[in-house]
Design a protein around this motif. Structure first.
Motif, PDB file in Angstrom:
ATOM      1  N   ILE A  31      51.640 109.530  55.909  1.00  0.00           N
ATOM      2  CA  ILE A  31      50.420 109.338  56.814  1.00  0.00           C
ATOM      3  C   ILE A  31      50.512 109.609  58.102  1.00  0.00           C
ATOM      4  O   ILE A  31      51.340 109.248  58.679  1.00  0.00           O
ATOM      5  CB  ILE A  31      50.325 107.419  56.510  1.00  0.00           C
ATOM      6  CG1 ILE A  31      50.173 107.125  55.145  1.00  0.00           C
ATOM      7  CG2 ILE A  31      49.053 107.065  57.492  1.00  0.00           C
ATOM      8  CD1 ILE A  31      50.193 105.669  54.992  1.00  0.00           C
TER       9      ILE A  31
ATOM     10  N   VAL B 196      44.764 107.701  55.301  1.00  0.00           N
ATOM     11  CA  VAL B 196      45.075 107.401  53.992  1.00  0.00           C
ATOM     12  C   VAL B 196      43.864 107.872  53.139  1.00  0.00           C
ATOM     13  O   VAL B 196      42.643 107.978  53.511  1.00  0.00           O
ATOM     14  CB  VAL B 196      45.240 105.846  53.981  1.00  0.00           C
ATOM     15  CG1 VAL B 196      46.434 105.325  54.808  1.00  0.00           C
ATOM     16  CG2 VAL B 196      44.082 105.213  54.185  1.00  0.00           C
ATOM     17  N   GLY B 197      44.060 108.025  51.898  1.00  0.00           N
ATOM     18  CA  GLY B 197      43.274 108.215  50.562  1.00  0.00           C
ATOM     19  C   GLY B 197      42.389 109.590  51.133  1.00  0.00           C
ATOM     20  O   GLY B 197      42.886 110.573  51.222  1.00  0.00           O
TER      21      GLY B 197
ATOM     22  N   SER C 252      41.952 100.003  50.326  1.00  0.00           N
ATOM     23  CA  SER C 252      42.945  99.772  49.087  1.00  0.00           C
ATOM     24  C   SER C 252      44.402  99.959  49.746  1.00  0.00           C
ATOM     25  O   SER C 252      45.458  99.421  49.392  1.00  0.00           O
ATOM     26  CB  SER C 252      42.933 101.009  47.974  1.00  0.00           C
ATOM     27  OG  SER C 252      43.019 102.055  48.530  1.00  0.00           O
ATOM     28  N   SER C 253      44.392 100.685  50.868  1.00  0.00           N
ATOM     29  CA  SER C 253      45.675 100.909  51.665  1.00  0.00           C
ATOM     30  C   SER C 253      45.874  99.563  52.291  1.00  0.00           C
ATOM     31  O   SER C 253      47.024  98.949  52.318  1.00  0.00           O
ATOM     32  CB  SER C 253      45.745 102.084  52.607  1.00  0.00           C
ATOM     33  OG  SER C 253      46.717 101.794  53.428  1.00  0.00           O
ATOM     34  N   GLN C 254      45.085  98.799  52.872  1.00  0.00           N
ATOM     35  CA  GLN C 254      44.997  97.475  53.433  1.00  0.00           C
ATOM     36  C   GLN C 254      45.710  96.592  52.408  1.00  0.00           C
ATOM     37  O   GLN C 254      46.350  95.420  52.650  1.00  0.00           O
ATOM     38  CB  GLN C 254      43.769  96.995  54.169  1.00  0.00           C
ATOM     39  CG  GLN C 254      43.356  97.756  55.205  1.00  0.00           C
ATOM     40  CD  GLN C 254      42.157  97.762  55.917  1.00  0.00           C
ATOM     41  OE1 GLN C 254      41.141  97.030  55.092  1.00  0.00           O
ATOM     42  NE2 GLN C 254      41.619  97.867  57.217  1.00  0.00           N
TER      43      GLN C 254
ATOM     44  N   CYS D 169      52.251 101.384  46.777  1.00  0.00           N
ATOM     45  CA  CYS D 169      52.324 102.091  48.150  1.00  0.00           C
ATOM     46  C   CYS D 169      51.122 102.865  48.417  1.00  0.00           C
ATOM     47  O   CYS D 169      50.214 103.180  47.668  1.00  0.00           O
ATOM     48  CB  CYS D 169      53.395 103.054  47.648  1.00  0.00           C
ATOM     49  SG  CYS D 169      55.128 102.835  46.960  1.00  0.00           S
ATOM     50  N   SER D 170      50.958 102.827  49.831  1.00  0.00           N
ATOM     51  CA  SER D 170      49.804 103.521  50.461  1.00  0.00           C
ATOM     52  C   SER D 170      49.970 105.244  50.339  1.00  0.00           C
ATOM     53  O   SER D 170      50.975 105.804  50.335  1.00  0.00           O
ATOM     54  CB  SER D 170      49.759 103.291  51.834  1.00  0.00           C
ATOM     55  OG  SER D 170      48.977 102.065  51.905  1.00  0.00           O
TER      56      SER D 170
ATOM     57  N   ARG E  61      40.637 102.952  52.915  1.00  0.00           N
ATOM     58  CA  ARG E  61      41.418 102.238  53.784  1.00  0.00           C
ATOM     59  C   ARG E  61      41.627 100.720  53.181  1.00  0.00           C
ATOM     60  O   ARG E  61      42.735  99.991  53.365  1.00  0.00           O
ATOM     61  CB  ARG E  61      40.573 102.154  55.399  1.00  0.00           C
ATOM     62  CG  ARG E  61      41.414 101.043  56.034  1.00  0.00           C
ATOM     63  CD  ARG E  61      40.562 101.098  57.553  1.00  0.00           C
ATOM     64  NE  ARG E  61      39.438 101.281  57.449  1.00  0.00           N
ATOM     65  CZ  ARG E  61      38.200 101.391  58.576  1.00  0.00           C
ATOM     66  NH1 ARG E  61      39.157 101.953  59.753  1.00  0.00           N
ATOM     67  NH2 ARG E  61      37.020 101.329  58.519  1.00  0.00           N
TER      68      ARG E  61
ATOM     69  N   VAL F  20      55.341 103.385  51.453  1.00  0.00           N
ATOM     70  CA  VAL F  20      54.520 104.922  51.742  1.00  0.00           C
ATOM     71  C   VAL F  20      54.806 105.599  50.840  1.00  0.00           C
ATOM     72  O   VAL F  20      55.904 106.028  50.729  1.00  0.00           O
ATOM     73  CB  VAL F  20      54.397 105.220  53.296  1.00  0.00           C
ATOM     74  CG1 VAL F  20      53.609 106.489  53.449  1.00  0.00           C
ATOM     75  CG2 VAL F  20      53.920 104.132  54.217  1.00  0.00           C
TER      76      VAL F  20
ATOM     77  N   ALA G  27      43.420 104.664  47.771  1.00  0.00           N
ATOM     78  CA  ALA G  27      44.686 105.123  48.701  1.00  0.00           C
ATOM     79  C   ALA G  27      46.055 104.136  48.361  1.00  0.00           C
ATOM     80  O   ALA G  27      46.598 104.150  49.159  1.00  0.00           O
ATOM     81  CB  ALA G  27      44.202 104.959  50.191  1.00  0.00           C
ATOM     82  N   SER G  28      46.076 103.817  47.033  1.00  0.00           N
ATOM     83  CA  SER G  28      47.314 103.233  46.798  1.00  0.00           C
ATOM     84  C   SER G  28      47.706 103.379  45.284  1.00  0.00           C
ATOM     85  O   SER G  28      46.882 103.651  44.485  1.00  0.00           O
ATOM     86  CB  SER G  28      46.996 101.656  46.876  1.00  0.00           C
ATOM     87  OG  SER G  28      46.077 101.321  46.016  1.00  0.00           O
TER      88      SER G  28
END
Length: 436
Positions: free
Chosen positions: A210, A241-242, A251-253, A431-432, A249, A206, A361-362
């Motif tokens: 978040i 996120v983002g 890109s975070s996933q 990283c998120s 979400r 992270v 988001a990453s």
């Protein structure tokens, strides 16, 4: 895509289902049937498969052929070729349902039509050297085909599941991509919890705080080993996120999924009977599989195809999209020009390459292997680092004439995707980023 009939909208604002592309490990789990002793493997096969729920899945072409010949779905499934015999590789659709049925009270009431808030297509190359996973935003507006419960209109892709179940979502993605999809799986909330527990947790980086009161997720900067309800909450968070969108979400996933693949390949999960059996049981108890995929032989073949794949050849991307004036606020339209390059590569069974890892988001983990050392002196003769894919583009900036154009096949055999196609490989440590 041209504007068609008015878009149907849902009034519900529900926290959608997490990314179920934990399916890489779900399917890999059943490799236990191929690497354990004969007696134990036979028991595992029986115990796992007896829990699986199946659904018939037939493509438009097969349905027409079946109707002409008088064959039924069972005849078609029985005639399915082995994985190794499928020309052009394997296409498998992974669907995450937002249904709360049988999931307890932890996720709210089950009301309204069932939505596929996660839709992912996994393509495995015929020579098993690469895999591409495409995430379709739930708010992507597409043409829904005619299905048993409805369809035949323009709407967000996540309405397809409610128009005819898993088979309707498959038909929708086939129509959108031009690909044939013989295998599919659907999973719900509890499956993610059980499967993340079975693998022992996933380390997630992270970059910024978040904080999402909607899912109860609060994570400080740093690396967190996530499993169980914590993993589920992280995969569900959109507001945290983002930019707070479903695109962010995704890109975070991808941060989670890439770490998951690395974890599974690095800790001997694929040769540990206990972990494999636990994963297989968790998947079987919480998934609905297409009848072709439910065969142990098929699942083992897919799992073993993934087992020795190079991390840099496992690529996660989001379906390219953009905001358009003909879709409702908050929805997105397909970027068909960029998508054509992506799916032409998949149809040709070629790996793909993103311009630079990361998305809404990453970001690249500065502590990742191979990352530049901020304290080290800069070599002026070294090539420039890739541009930040999330940074705004200056239209007046000069274009490097030596830069390869999107669609170019690179030296390693992969097709370069347009900048608008965001994603990363399993070898990219990212990283998120929190939503400020």
């Amino acid at each position: 895509m041209t504007k068609k009939t008015p878009i149907a909208r849902h009034g519900r604002l529900r926290s959608p289902h997490p990314l179920r592309a934990v399916a890489t490990t779900a399917l890999a789990a059943v490799a236990v049937l191929g690497i354990s002793g004969a007696t134990l493997g036979a028991y595992a096969a029986w115990d796992v498969t007896r829990s699986i729920q199946t659904v018939s899945l037939v493509s438009d072409q097969e349905a027409a052929a079946a109707q002409a010949s008088g064959a039924d779905g069972a005849d078609i499934a029985a005639a399915a070729p082995a994985i190794s015999a499928i020309d052009g590789g394997v296409n498998l659709l992974l669907v995450g349902s937002d249904s709360r049925t049988g999931q307890g009270d932890a996720y709210g009431d089950d009301e309204g039509a069932e939505l596929n808030d996660v839709t992912m297509l996994m393509h495995i190359a015929q020579d098993h050297s690469s895999a591409t996973v495409v995430s379709f935003p739930r708010d992507l507006v597409v043409d829904l085909p005619e299905c048993p419960e409805g369809g035949g209109y323009t709407a967000p892709i996540n309405e397809s599941l409610g128009q005819g179940g898993l088979a309707c979502t498959v038909l929708t993605v086939e129509s959108l991509t031009g690909l044939s999809i013989p295998f599919a799986a659907e999973i719900q909330f509890n499956g993610v919890i059980e499967m993340s527990n079975a693998v022992g947790g996933v380390p997630v980086c992270v970059a910024e705080v978040i904080d999402d009161p909607f899912t109860g997720v609060y994570l400080e900067p740093g690396t967190h080993p996530l499993k169980g309800a914590d993993a589920l909450g992280f995969l569900r968070t959109r507001h945290g996120v983002g930019d707070g969108s479903d695109i962010g979400r995704i890109s975070s996933q991808q941060v989670f999924l890439s770490s998951l693949v690395r974890t599974v390949k690095s800790d001997s999960t694929l040769t540990d009977f206990g972990k494999l059996y636990g994963l297989a049981k968790a998947a079987a108890s919480n998934m609905t599989l297409s009848d072709r995929l439910a065969s142990p032989d098929t699942m083992v073949s897919i799992a073993l195809a993934l087992k020795d794949m190079d991390l840099s050849k496992v690529t996660f991307v989001a379906y390219p999209n953009f905001a358009a004036d003909w879709v409702p606020e908050g929805k997105v339209a397909p970027d068909t020009e960029a998508a054509d390059i992506l799916f032409a590569a998949i149809l040709a069974d070629q790996p793909v390459a993103v311009a630079a890892p990361g998305g809404v988001a990453s970001v690249v983990d500065p502590a990742s292997p191979g990352a530049p050392d901020a304290a080290a002196p800069v070599d002026p003769s070294a090539p420039a680092a890739p541009a930040d894919p999330s940074a705004p583009v200056d239209p007046a900036a000069p274009v490097d004439p030596a830069a390869p154009a999107p669609g170019t096949v690179l030296a390693d055999g992969s097709t370069l995707l347009p900048d608008s196609v965001k994603g990363q490989t399993a070898a990219d440590y990212t990283c998120s980023v929190g939503n400020e």
